[in-house]
Design a protein around this motif. Structure first.
Motif, short mmCIF file in Angstrom:
data_model
loop_
_atom_site.label_atom_id
_atom_site.label_comp_id
_atom_site.label_asym_id
_atom_site.label_seq_id
_atom_site.Cartn_x
_atom_site.Cartn_y
_atom_site.Cartn_z
N SER A 2 45.20 40.82 38.62
CA SER A 2 44.21 39.77 39.50
C SER A 2 43.71 40.54 40.76
O SER A 2 44.30 41.60 41.24
CB SER A 2 45.39 38.91 39.99
OG SER A 2 44.98 38.03 41.13
N GLY A 3 42.68 40.15 40.92
CA GLY A 3 42.05 40.60 42.29
C GLY A 3 42.73 40.18 43.52
O GLY A 3 42.67 41.07 44.85
N TRP A 4 43.72 39.55 43.68
CA TRP A 4 44.72 38.93 44.58
C TRP A 4 46.02 39.97 44.62
O TRP A 4 46.88 39.55 45.46
CB TRP A 4 44.90 37.59 44.62
CG TRP A 4 43.47 36.69 44.50
CD1 TRP A 4 43.00 35.90 43.58
CD2 TRP A 4 42.68 36.54 45.81
NE1 TRP A 4 41.86 35.51 44.17
CE2 TRP A 4 41.92 35.82 45.54
CE3 TRP A 4 42.85 37.14 47.18
CZ2 TRP A 4 40.76 35.56 46.33
CZ3 TRP A 4 41.96 36.66 48.03
CH2 TRP A 4 40.79 35.87 47.65
N GLN A 5 46.19 40.67 43.56
CA GLN A 5 47.48 41.40 43.34
C GLN A 5 47.82 42.12 44.74
O GLN A 5 46.76 42.99 45.10
CB GLN A 5 47.58 42.44 42.31
CG GLN A 5 48.79 43.22 41.85
CD GLN A 5 49.59 42.07 41.38
OE1 GLN A 5 49.23 41.55 40.52
NE2 GLN A 5 50.83 42.63 41.52
N LYS A 7 47.73 41.26 47.81
CA LYS A 7 47.30 40.48 48.88
C LYS A 7 48.53 39.67 49.56
O LYS A 7 49.43 39.05 49.04
CB LYS A 7 46.25 39.56 48.65
CG LYS A 7 45.09 40.26 48.13
CD LYS A 7 44.39 41.28 48.89
CE LYS A 7 43.17 41.94 48.26
NZ LYS A 7 42.52 43.02 49.06
N GLU A 29 49.20 34.85 40.86
CA GLU A 29 48.43 35.94 41.06
C GLU A 29 48.80 37.44 41.75
O GLU A 29 47.96 38.15 41.80
CB GLU A 29 47.11 35.42 42.01
CG GLU A 29 46.44 34.41 41.56
CD GLU A 29 45.71 34.45 40.18
OE1 GLU A 29 45.00 35.42 40.41
OE2 GLU A 29 45.73 33.88 39.31
N ASN A 243 38.39 32.52 43.76
CA ASN A 243 37.88 33.70 42.86
C ASN A 243 36.29 33.44 42.81
O ASN A 243 35.63 34.50 43.02
CB ASN A 243 38.18 33.34 41.48
CG ASN A 243 39.65 33.77 41.45
OD1 ASN A 243 40.34 34.65 42.30
ND2 ASN A 243 40.29 33.44 40.15
#
Length: 305
Positions: A2-5, A7, A29, A243
């Motif tokens: 995930s692009g949120w990993q 965060k 996420e 997203n």
């Protein structure tokens, strides 16, 4: 991945209701979480869920969102624990109803103080941290379908949600140059205990203009929430909206009729008459500036004339 990993996210009111739905969706996420809470039992339930599902334990922060000093302390605690903040989800709120013409100052101060003031406190305290990190991020302001739809028993609640809507729509332009997304979330009926807010009224706002709470009547009203959407589904839809960096995230599909009526009534209310060219030009510049801001340009007053 995930692009949120990895965060770091703060979710206010994150241990129950929609806030807990958001927290669980964020955890899925791979986000690291700070969750504010007021109810210790809900905090323990949330901690148990994270442990049972193998997620990193959140940083739990006792916080009344109307307390600016408390918010400042929460920011410092997040700094110490995580060293940064990437996502802010302003979620905490109260649902209190009564005839607006009978409302007292205490009714306005409490409902607006939590539902709008709590968002303001989150932004003023946490936005500098997100911006200073220089890594982009996202702000989620949870309002309600009441940000668009008014009703006879929800005047102050509706005003608070309209205020969150206007603030968020404007803030999105300001955050775009920093690569920070900004979304207004407008949930509708959700399976939560939001209906019981009137039973938790702080003593400082005791002087209500509304009739005394009829617990049986309120509990009957609360049965409607059993038909609501699962809070986790709301949280998952919020992640999908983030997203896509959506300006508005609607979680419930059942409002097309309402929006059609709003649109038709609004257009019909516009005067049917010629517009002077100078006024047309000012509005053209406003629209152009709005599009440029949404694309990431910093807009000043000089761009509007």
């Amino acid at each position: 991945m995930s692009g949120w990993q990895g965060k770091v996210a703060l979710v206010t009111g994150g241990v129950s209701g929609i806030g807990f739905g958001i927290a669980r969706a964020f955890a899925a996420e791979g986000m690291r979480l700070a969750l504010s809470y007021r109810n210790h039992a809900f905090r323990e339930d949330a901690a148990r869920w994270f442990a049972d599902h193998g997620h990193e334990a959140p940083l739990f922060i006792a916080l009344d969102v109307t307390d600016r000093d408390g918010f400042a302390a929460a920011g410092e605690e997040i700094d110490r624990h995580f060293g940064r903040l990437d996502v802010l989800a302003n979620n905490a709120g109260v649902s209190v109803f009564g005839p607006t013409d009978e409302a007292s100052y205490a009714d306005y101060d409490w409902i607006m103080g939590v539902n709008f003031g709590g968002v303001v406190n989150g932004l003023v305290t946490m936005l500098p941290r997100i911006k200073a990190a220089g890594r982009g991020g996202h702000v989620v302001n949870v309002a309600s379908m009441a940000a668009y739809l008014s009703g006879p028993q929800a005047g102050i609640y509706t005003a608070s949600k309209f205020a969150v809507r206007g603030l968020t729509e404007s803030l999105r332009y300001n955050l775009a140059p920093y690569g920070i997304g900004c979304s207004l979330v407008c949930p509708a009926l959700t399976r939560t205990n939001a209906w019981d807010s009137a039973l938790k009224r702080p003593d400082a706002f005791a002087g209500s203009g509304f009739a005394p709470v009829d617990r049986a009547e309120l509990e009957q009203f609360g049965t409607a929430f059993e038909a609501g959407m699962d809070p986790l589904e709301v949280g998952e839809k919020i992640v999908r909206g983030m997203n896509e960096n959506r300006a508005v995230i609607f979680t419930h599909p059942e409002f097309a009729e309402d929006f059609r009526e709003i649109y038709e009534a609004s257009v019909a209310a516009l005067p049917d008459e010629p517009v002077p060219a100078a006024r047309q030009e000012i509005e053209r510049l406003r629209r152009e500036a709005g599009r440029a801001a949404a694309a990431g340009k910093s807009i000043g007053i000089a761009d509007l004339t």
